[in-house]
Design a protein around this motif. Structure first.
Motif, short mmCIF file in Angstrom:
data_model
loop_
_atom_site.label_atom_id
_atom_site.label_comp_id
_atom_site.label_asym_id
_atom_site.label_seq_id
_atom_site.Cartn_x
_atom_site.Cartn_y
_atom_site.Cartn_z
N SER A 135 3.58 -21.16 10.29
CA SER A 135 4.49 -21.18 9.12
C SER A 135 3.92 -20.37 7.96
N ILE A 136 2.56 -20.46 7.77
CA ILE A 136 1.93 -19.67 6.70
C ILE A 136 2.04 -18.18 6.99
N ASN A 149 -2.05 -2.28 0.67
CA ASN A 149 -1.92 -0.82 0.77
C ASN A 149 -1.85 -0.18 -0.62
N ALA A 150 -1.14 -0.83 -1.58
CA ALA A 150 -1.06 -0.30 -2.95
C ALA A 150 -2.42 -0.28 -3.62
N THR A 151 -3.19 -1.37 -3.46
CA THR A 151 -4.54 -1.45 -4.02
C THR A 151 -5.43 -0.35 -3.47
N LEU A 152 -5.33 -0.12 -2.17
CA LEU A 152 -6.12 0.94 -1.56
C LEU A 152 -5.73 2.30 -2.11
N ASP A 153 -4.46 2.49 -2.39
CA ASP A 153 -4.03 3.76 -2.96
C ASP A 153 -4.63 3.96 -4.37
N LEU A 190 1.83 -9.29 1.65
CA LEU A 190 0.39 -9.01 1.50
C LEU A 190 0.02 -7.64 2.04
N PRO A 191 0.46 -7.18 3.18
CA PRO A 191 0.09 -5.83 3.65
C PRO A 191 0.53 -4.74 2.70
N ALA A 192 1.72 -4.90 2.07
CA ALA A 192 2.19 -3.87 1.14
C ALA A 192 1.31 -3.82 -0.11
#
Length: 550
Positions: free
Chosen positions: A468-469, A483-487, A478-480
């Protein structure tokens, strides 16, 4: 009244004269007598034909034919004296007298539908007639019995007449073909059941030139359209042509080693075997009989089963069980089952065993018993459960390894088969398991299983929560965000690359910082050596004292 007598006058007789008129009736009478004699002489013999029923037979109309030529005429039709059939009185032509012998055959020709197709259609308009087939006997006859069915062999056909005798449940009818390697060579001509011997007799005619195939070694058996056989090798199915399925019939042959043989005479008798396998088995008529006492179950072991030595057939099982010759259930204290087998030396053609007589065979075989030759029961086919007797050398010793004779039968030692040993070991193991106290062990095992079940339930709950989590909206975003933080981090690091403005400013700042640190180094050292110098200043160095000259 006068007493005088009148004298009679005597006259001489008058001569009688014949009139020529009387010659006419005299000649007519002679001619009539001659015509009557000629008519009687030309009528030929009269025969009596017994019929099961007189269907289609009429007095004055039904004729007797031979080769499609009228040779007789039915003069009268009546019931038989015992009222079980009909009798036809037939006037034959004079030239038929030599053909009226004991084996001459008659039958009524009328429309018939059979295996050979439709016959007798010509009688639809002309009416039924009686067909005659001359015989070969020398004895004259005047009373005959009509055939129920017409014979299939044409009159005068060249060939060999045989008689097949069957004692089994074999269903054949008149008209069934005799086939050799797919070629029709004859037909069944007659069928008669002997109530005294309980045998079925079939008359057969093998046409020329195929009659040369028949010798004293020839065997006959039924021909089946579909042959289904289950052997130790598996299931064997053999199908024939559509004609074979519908017509059936009989086929024949000879064993490969007995193909030759003397020619047979007309009327020779042959046995009709139920199958080809039984026919081949009957050729092994040289048998040496033995009795085997088995501890194992004989279920699945039937007469006709094979006796083998390392896969080679050497004999046949004759009787299961064999309660004869002094054998019975009470013969053995352990109630062993006696089985009668027969060794067949003819199967071992080409070896010295095939040339031994019965006494020499027994002596030679008895020498193998001390070396461990024993008989066992083994499975021939797991699908059907069929068994066979196997001979092999074994090191196992048994309390029943007796040999010798019981009455007229020699004994063949035996031992339990491997399957019986496995069953015995399994029984012992089950007995030991039954003696164990398994209740406490089963209780602990049940508790362990309950604990394991509880853990598995909790694990399932945890996995459900985790699912469920992982399946929530935050986890999907979370993946998006990652990815933004890595950019952003990639952009920041890119700004500090060599040649960038920020990079040059940072290098100048670091150079100035290094210069300031160099200037502060003496101060730091002084402060380290004399911390009070920050407030009181540093101590002046002492004046140097020159040294005296030496």
């Amino acid at each position: 009244m006068s007493d005088t007598l009148t004298k009679a006058k005597i006259r001489s007789p008058r001569r009688m004269n014949l009139s020529p008129v009387w010659l006419v009736p005299l000649v007519a009478a002679l001619i009539g007598a001659w015509l009557l004699y000629r008519n009687i002489a030309s009528q030929g013999p009269e025969i009596v034909l017994r019929l099961d029923n007189a269907e289609g037979v009429e007095a004055g109309k039904t004729v007797v034919k031979l080769h499609n030529v009228d040779v007789g005429l039915v003069e009268k039709v009546r019931l038989s004296k015992d009222y079980t059939g009909a009798v036809a009185e037939i006037r034959m032509k004079a030239d038929m007298d030599p053909l009226l012998v004991k084996d001459t055959q008659f039958w009524v020709v009328k429309p018939r539908v059979g295996r050979e197709g439709i016959s007798g259609l010509n009688t639809i308009l002309s009416g039924a007639y009686i067909q005659m087939r001359p015989g070969n006997d020398q004895s004259s006859a005047r009373h005959f019995k009509a055939l129920d069915q017409p014979p299939t062999i044409r009159t005068g056909a060249a060939g060999l007449s045989l008689e097949l005798i069957s004692t089994g449940d074999i269903s054949l009818t008149i008209g069934d073909p005799i086939v050799y390697q797919g070629q029709e060579v004859g037909r069944i001509d007659s069928a008669e059941f002997n109530a005294q011997t309980l045998e079925m007799h079939y008359g057969v005619l093998i046409r020329a030139p195929f009659d040369k195939l028949i010798t004293q070694n020839t065997q006959f058996w039924p021909r089946f359209g579909i042959a289904f056989e289950i052997t130790s090798e598996g299931v064997r199915v053999q199908t024939g042509t559509l004609e074979a399925m519908l017509a059936g019939g009989v086929t024949f042959g000879a064993p490969p080693k007995l193909k030759g043989g003397k020619k047979v005479q007309q009327g020779a008798k042959f046995r009709l075997y139920p199958s080809r396998q039984i026919a081949q088995q009957d050729r092994y008529d040289h048998q040496y009989k033995y009795v085997i006492l088995f501890d194992d179950s004989v279920r699945g072991l039937y007469p006709g089963a094979t006796v083998e030595f390392r896969g080679v057939r050497v004999g046949t099982v004759l009787n299961v069980p064999f309660f004869g010759g002094g054998f019975g259930m009470e013969y053995s204290k352990t109630f062993r089952i006696p089985v009668l087998i027969a060794f067949e030396p003819q199967r071992l053609t080409g070896t010295t065993w095939a040339q031994l007589d019965q006494k020499a065979w027994q002596q030679q075989l008895s020498r193998l018993f001390p070396r461990g030759l024993r008989a066992t029961i083994k499975t021939a086919n797991l699908f059907t459960g069929a068994m066979f007797v196997d001979l092999a050398f074994t090191d196992q010793k048994s309390a029943h390894d007796e040999a010798g004779f019981q009455g007229q039968y020699p004994l063949l030692p035996s031992h339990s088969s491997g399957l019986a040993n496995i069953e015995e070991k399994a029984t012992r193991l089950l007995g030991k398991l039954d003696a164990l106290e398994l209740a406490p062990v089963l209780t602990k095992l049940q508790r362990a299983l309950e604990s394991t079940s509880e853990v598995m339930n909790k694990s399932q709950i945890t996995m459900a929560r985790l699912n469920s989590i992982l399946g929530g909206e935050a986890m999907r975003e979370l993946p998006a965000e990652f990815n933004a933080t890595l950019d952003e981090l990639r952009k920041t690091l890119h700004s500090y690359q060599q040649g960038a403005p920020v990079y040059d400013k940072l290098n100048r700042s670091l150079g100035r910082l290094n210069q300031v640190l160099d200037d502060l180094a003496p101060f730091v050292e002084t402060l380290h050596d004399a911390p009070s110098a920050l407030f009181f200043g540093g101590n002046a160095p002492e004046d140097p004292i020159p040294q005296a000259a030496k």
